[in-house]
Motif scaffolding. Structure first.
Motif, PDB file in Angstrom:
ATOM      1  N   SER A 156      43.161  57.511  28.094  1.00  0.00           N
ATOM      2  CA  SER A 156      42.069  56.829  28.805  1.00  0.00           C
ATOM      3  C   SER A 156      40.980  57.761  29.295  1.00  0.00           C
ATOM      4  O   SER A 156      40.075  57.346  29.987  1.00  0.00           O
ATOM      5  CB  SER A 156      42.646  56.071  30.009  1.00  0.00           C
ATOM      6  N   GLU A 161      34.578  54.147  32.789  1.00  0.00           N
ATOM      7  CA  GLU A 161      34.919  53.942  34.196  1.00  0.00           C
ATOM      8  C   GLU A 161      35.143  55.275  34.912  1.00  0.00           C
ATOM      9  O   GLU A 161      35.753  56.199  34.361  1.00  0.00           O
ATOM     10  CB  GLU A 161      36.195  53.100  34.270  1.00  0.00           C
ATOM     11  N   LYS A 163      36.946  57.825  37.041  1.00  0.00           N
ATOM     12  CA  LYS A 163      38.377  58.003  37.273  1.00  0.00           C
ATOM     13  C   LYS A 163      38.573  59.135  38.265  1.00  0.00           C
ATOM     14  O   LYS A 163      38.001  60.214  38.113  1.00  0.00           O
ATOM     15  CB  LYS A 163      39.088  58.309  35.954  1.00  0.00           C
ATOM     16  N   SER A 190      39.521  53.629  40.065  1.00  0.00           N
ATOM     17  CA  SER A 190      40.716  53.977  39.285  1.00  0.00           C
ATOM     18  C   SER A 190      41.243  55.345  39.717  1.00  0.00           C
ATOM     19  O   SER A 190      40.517  56.334  39.670  1.00  0.00           O
ATOM     20  CB  SER A 190      40.362  53.998  37.795  1.00  0.00           C
ATOM     21  N   LYS A 214      34.191  61.023  34.211  1.00  0.00           N
ATOM     22  CA  LYS A 214      33.580  59.865  33.562  1.00  0.00           C
ATOM     23  C   LYS A 214      33.237  60.264  32.129  1.00  0.00           C
ATOM     24  O   LYS A 214      32.497  61.222  31.911  1.00  0.00           O
ATOM     25  CB  LYS A 214      32.310  59.442  34.312  1.00  0.00           C
TER      26      LYS A 214
END
Length: 517
Positions: A156, A161, A163, A190, A214
């Motif tokens: 991920s 998003e 993080k 997140s 990001k």
């Protein structure tokens, strides 16, 4: 109830009493049923809901509030996901249930509280959610532990998003607990925990750091120390989650107003103007130097939906571009005294503000007709200091914000206080709109604020800290007046000595002049 039945016939009276006691709640439930899985609570059925549900998450809302509608929609979505769990969601309309909201100290909106095991007096405050997923994440993190955040970043890392990645050498270290506490309070962000050396080596950092990532790009890193608190970590994440400069819109307003950075620099500018890019570039460059200390926001004066904000700061579109600085605690506004909005000028202005050298911009409403004829005197910026620093009057002032429910709730009490003191000619009861009139004096704490100005030559202000009841206000007033009387005796003696010394000096100078002649 099972235990009561085992007690047999001797408990029948008690059972009947309990049933009778709960009957009004059942009736109230019928008039306030569930809507989309969310309980509609009122004063009559609130206690019963507390007894029935082990975890009761309550949203206190105002129907006409845009944010209230958004949070209500989030509640409906979360309620569908939580069916069958021990968590029950509920709402209370504070415009209809004023007594209940006051009893639960939920008058300040938005207010979202989690009540546990029927405890009415010690609810857990819930962050204002962006959507239903925020509510579910918050509940899950509250019930979980940092171990739930351990993740393989390889799957991920390239996400759009933001993080927040905690890289810790030891997962049982206190740093991890601080990190997880911040994760609970920021459910819209997140969070992950990793011990993958490849991740930390990629960015050339050491253990026990918090990374903001990001699209695999490192936005900022924060080195944990034994002194790092949850609050400090939240400020770091919240600030760097945003761009250096944020445009004020309906979507960003909540994020701006709930930012832990209370000093806000606002650029009012017309986006379609020829010099917009140049001014924005200078503002953005200055913002980089004040991250964590000043939040930089720009406002498009050509956007009709920004009219209310411009009215609050008394900015007209033809006055743009201009920059204002304001602290959200005391609401005192500062105006950049320059027509040149370059990087150096903006930086100097912000630095002088932070050092306490900048002078506030004084604003005042017009003096209302008959302002001193009513029991409660209506003050404005132009009359404030003249009235409150009268050496022969003790003046009690309510500094309020007209859009604040907490402020408006004090109006009847202030009228009652003025009525009780109307025969005392040495006391003045007054109020002033702190949002429309700049207050050029140190105000402790947020508004509404109750401040007493004793009858002294010295410009003294005493902030009232007690219960907001009539008898307590009068007791405080009398105590401060007695104290001021003693101080006034000393003041008068000092003034007498000063006047005598000045006369003696004048006489000495006159005799010297006479001798010279």
């Amino acid at each position: 109830m099972r235990t009561l039945l085992l007690l047999g016939a001797t408990a029948l009276c008690l059972c009947a009493f309990v049933a009778a006691d709960k009957q009004p709640d059942r009736q109230a439930d019928k008039s306030s049923p569930e809507k989309d899985g969310v309980l509609q609570l009122k004063k009559g059925n609130f206690n019963r809901a507390l007894r029935k549900h082990k975890q009761l998450l309550v949203h206190f809302y105002a129907p006409l509030s845009g944010e209230g509608h958004r949070v209500s929609a989030a509640f409906e979505g979360a309620a569908a996901e939580l069916q069958g769990s021990e968590v029950k969601l509920a709402v209370v309309d504070v415009t209809q249930e004023k007594d209940l909201a006051k009893e639960l100290s939920a008058t300040g909106l938005p207010a979202i509280r989690l009540y546990l095991s029927g405890d009415k007096h010690n609810p857990v405050p819930c962050p204002v959610p962006q959507n239903s997923a925020s509510i579910l994440t918050w509940l899950k993190r509250r019930a979980g532990s940092a171990a739930d955040l351990i993740t393989d970043l390889s799957q991920s890392e390239a996400s759009d998003e933001l993080k927040v990645v905690g890289f810790f050498k030891e997962l049982d270290h206190e740093y991890v607990q601080v990190f997880y506490a911040a994760a609970i309070d920021l459910p819209d962000v997140s969070f992950v925990v990793t011990q993958d050396d490849e991740v930390i080596n990629k960015y050339g950092l050491t253990h026990d750091v918090v990374l903001l990532l990001k699209k695999s790009k490192l936005i900022q890193a924060y080195k944990m120390t034994p002194q790092t608190s949850k609050e400090e970590l939240i400020i770091f994440i919240t600030v760097y989650q945003m761009d250096p400069v944020t445009e004020y819109t309906g979507q960003t307003a909540t994020q701006i107003l709930t930012s832990p950075v209370l000093n806000h620099a606002l650029l009012f500018v017309n986006k379609s103007s020829a010099d917009f890019k140049e001014i924005y570039s200078a503002f953005n460059s200055a913002a980089e130097a004040f991250r964590l200390r000043v939040l930089f926001v720009w406002v498009n004066v050509d956007e009709p939906r920004n009219g209310r904000l411009m009215e609050y700061f008394r900015v007209r579109d033809f006055e743009a571009p201009l920059i204002r600085l304001v602290n959200l605690t005391d609401h005192v506004t500062y105006h950049l005294p320059s027509d040149t909005l370059d990087v150096d000028t903006i930086k100097q202005f912000c630095q002088s503000y932070l050092e306490g050298k900048a002078k506030p911009k004084m604003q005042s409403e017009p003096i209302p007709e008959g302002w001193d004829k009513q029991p409660v005197k209506e003050l404005v910026g132009m009359t404030l200091e003249k009235v409150v620093f009268n050496p022969n009057k003790t003046v009690f002032v309510l500094f309020y914000l007209p859009y604040s429910q907490e402020s408006r709730a004090l109006f009847p009490l202030w009228e009652e206080l003025a009525e009780a003191l109307k025969e005392r000619e040495d006391v003045v009861v007054a109020r002033i709109d702190a949002s429309a009139n700049d207050i050029n004096m140190s105000m402790q704490g947020a508004y509404p604020s109750l401040c007493l100005f004793p009858a002294l030559y010295a410009e003294r202000v005493v902030v009232y800290p007690g219960k907001r009841k009539l008898k307590d206000l009068i007791k405080f007033l009398d105590k401060e007046m007695e104290k001021a009387k003693k101080d006034r005796v000393k003041e008068d003696e000092d003034r007498r000595k000063y006047i005598e010394a000045a006369k003696a000096e004048e006489a000495k100078k006159a005799n010297k002049t006479k001798d010279e002649l």
